[in-house]
Design a protein around this motif. Structure first.
Motif, short mmCIF file in Angstrom:
data_model
loop_
_atom_site.label_atom_id
_atom_site.label_comp_id
_atom_site.label_asym_id
_atom_site.label_seq_id
_atom_site.Cartn_x
_atom_site.Cartn_y
_atom_site.Cartn_z
N ASP A 271 0.83 -1.20 0.00
CA ASP A 271 0.00 0.00 0.00
C ASP A 271 0.87 1.26 0.00
O ASP A 271 1.80 1.39 0.79
CB ASP A 271 -0.91 -0.02 1.24
N GLY A 272 0.53 2.18 -0.92
CA GLY A 272 1.19 3.49 -0.92
C GLY A 272 2.66 3.47 -1.31
O GLY A 272 3.39 4.41 -0.98
N ASP B 144 -1.36 0.21 -4.62
CA ASP B 144 -2.70 0.69 -4.98
C ASP B 144 -2.67 2.14 -5.48
O ASP B 144 -3.53 2.56 -6.25
CB ASP B 144 -3.68 0.53 -3.81
N HIS B 145 -1.67 2.88 -5.03
CA HIS B 145 -1.47 4.29 -5.41
C HIS B 145 -0.09 4.65 -4.90
O HIS B 145 0.46 3.94 -4.05
CB HIS B 145 -2.53 5.19 -4.76
N THR C 268 -7.32 4.55 -0.83
CA THR C 268 -7.11 3.11 -0.74
C THR C 268 -8.35 2.28 -1.07
O THR C 268 -8.30 1.37 -1.90
CB THR C 268 -6.59 2.75 0.66
N HIS D 236 -2.49 11.12 -0.74
CA HIS D 236 -2.88 10.56 -2.03
C HIS D 236 -4.36 10.77 -2.21
O HIS D 236 -5.12 10.76 -1.26
CB HIS D 236 -2.52 9.08 -2.15
N ASP E 122 2.79 2.57 3.59
CA ASP E 122 1.80 3.64 3.52
C ASP E 122 1.75 4.41 4.84
O ASP E 122 1.73 5.64 4.86
CB ASP E 122 0.42 3.03 3.21
#
Ligand SMILES: [Zn+2]
Length: 487
Positions: A227-228, A410-411, A263, A420, A363
């Protein structure tokens, strides 16, 4: 490994009300003014003024809920405030200073220090860095000072003007001027969003077309979402295992996330194959009940296969019972290794055909300490060794024989509090690579692709129907057609 309790799921939702910028604005101004007028609470004329004031700012609350003012558009929010100051004589400086003080108390101390200390064990002195991060932050959360402050100050200016006119003073409100100001703000906002807000990823207008290939007989697909994990920070980190997977697999060098890059939104798009307008999840704050369209999990059920998603409590709001949760209340240094421990348990107990694991340490470090510091790189490097241990464990236990592995984020995360959402620099393109016996080795695909490709690609690899509203393309460039050649 503890699962997220029922209390944590509720608490996570409550936190989202304050964490997402849109619900935060009305809650914050109402709370601020209630505190500001605390000495007037026993006066009837105050309450009629306060409610009248609420009515007067309602159009603005609706407008600011409807429109984000993403990235540089937030600079335009100061113009209506200046307009208000020019048109009206009344401006409550004390209420404004009180709101600014409370805002920084909430973001820098309550959120950046107390909340992170209690939830993930960040140091008590985190405020010494966090204030700088809040000032730079550009995402869609309440921690975007440059977006929230001009919104809050204008609402408070108008609300106190109306309230004060009821509390004993001879102030009268010039409603015609207020109406004109609102008309101008609505028009101005509409024009800004129509002509200047042009960086949303393009939405694919057609649904996914299935393809014929022999790569649809995978036994499993295992996806690890870090994540992130910002792409160029990942490139800077020492990640020998992930690098080797990337080299011996297929990398998508322009894999684009969705807008807004939150997310729960991104996971919903990955698991349904479509965009927020269609799956209905528009932020981490999920008001209704889950995604509105079929997910990859529904597709798998149709062919008697199963999928599981192991992640934080927020994801239950979108994907319901297909999620196994992990608690997010845990020191950030052990969070990911605990998640990997739980991932072994889920694999042993439920043996899903499609299994997604969300690692949250990177993240969380980005959010609490910023992405441009060494701590963030260190978390990515830790993720590398945890993924290595996990994949080795899968291998030793016979789960990898005919399995495709997908590694992605995811980003990304922007400067500031690991922000984000609005697709600032560092958010849009995410690391994405696939590896396995059906996947080409040493291939780099440079064409632009979207994370909406995840659901249809997984469906294809596992021989399941494509989810009903999927729009992403199947990632055929990665397929090696090995069985076809042998036949
Ligand atoms: Zn995320």
């Amino acid at each position: 490994m503890k699962q997220a309790s029922g209390f944590e799921k509720v608490a996570a939702r409550c936190w989202n009300l304050l964490n997402e910028g849109k619900p935060f604005t009305p809650i914050f101004v109402t709370g601020t003014l209630l505190l500001f007028y605390i000495s007037e609470w026993f006066s009837v004329s105050f309450w009629s003024g306060f409610l009248f004031g609420l009515g007067a700012v309602l159009p603005l609350l609706v407008l600011y809920y409807h429109y984000d003012f993403p990235l540089f558009l937030r600079n335009y929010l100061w113009l209506p405030l200046i307009g208000f100051l020019i048109i009206f004589d009344h401006f409550s400086l004390t209420a404004s200073l009180f709101a600014i003080a409370l805002y920084f108390f909430f973001t820098v101390f309550f959120w950046g220090t107390l909340y992170y200390h209690l939830r993930i064990g960040t140091s008590w002195t985190n405020f010494t860095r966090f204030w700088k991060l809040v000032l730079k932050n550009s995402d869609s959360t309440s921690g975007n000072a440059q977006e929230q402050l001009p919104k809050v100050l204008l609402i408070i200016g108008i609300w106190t003007m109306v309230t004060d006119s009821f509390i004993g003073s001879s102030l009268s409100i010039e409603w015609d001027k207020l109406l004109m100001l609102y008309g101008a703000i609505f028009l101005f906002s509409y024009i800004l969003h129509k002509y200047l807000f042009d960086w949303k990823p393009t939405i694919k207008p057609t649904y996914t077309e299935d393809v014929k290939s022999s790569n649809n007989k995978n036994e499993k697909v295992i996806m690890i979402v870090i994540d992130g994990m910002r792409k160029e920070r990942f490139q800077e980190a020492q990640t020998p295992f992930l690098d080797s997977l990337k080299k011996s697999g297929t990398e998508y060098s322009q894999m684009e996330t969705v807008y807004p890059a939150r997310t729960v939104v991104c996971f919903s798009s990955m698991m349904t194959g479509t965009y927020p307008f269609e799956h209905g999840i528009n932020s981490n704050m999920v008001w209704g009940r889950g995604v509105k369209v079929e997910t990859i999990y529904d597709s798998l059920r149709k062919v008697n296969k199963s999928g599981r998603l192991l992640g934080i409590a927020h994801l239950v709001d979108a994907m319901g019972d297909d999620v196994d949760t992990v608690t997010a209340v845990m020191h950030n240094d052990v969070a990911d290794s605990n998640i990997m421990g739980r991932a072994r348990e889920v694999m042993k107990e439920k043996d899903p055909d499609f299994f997604t694991v969300q690692l949250i340490g990177t993240d969380q470090t980005g959010h609490s300490r910023g992405v441009l510091y060494d701590e963030y790189i260190q978390k990515i490097e830790e993720a590398d060794s945890l993924v290595e241990e996990y994949v080795n464990w899968l291998d030793e236990n016979g789960y990898m024989e005919n399995t495709t592995l997908i590694i992605c984020a995811d980003h990304g995360q922007a400067d500031g509090i690991g922000g984000h959402g609005h697709l600032d620099e560092g958010e849009r393109f995410v690391p994405f690579f696939m590896n396995g016996p059906s996947i080409n080795a040493g291939k780099i695909v440079e064409d632009k692709h979207s994370l909406t490709s995840v659901a249809p690609t997984v469906a294809h690899l596992l021989g399941a129907p494509i989810p009903s509203h999927s729009r992403g393309e199947i990632l055929t460039e990665a397929f090696n057609h090995r069985k076809e050649e042998k036949d």
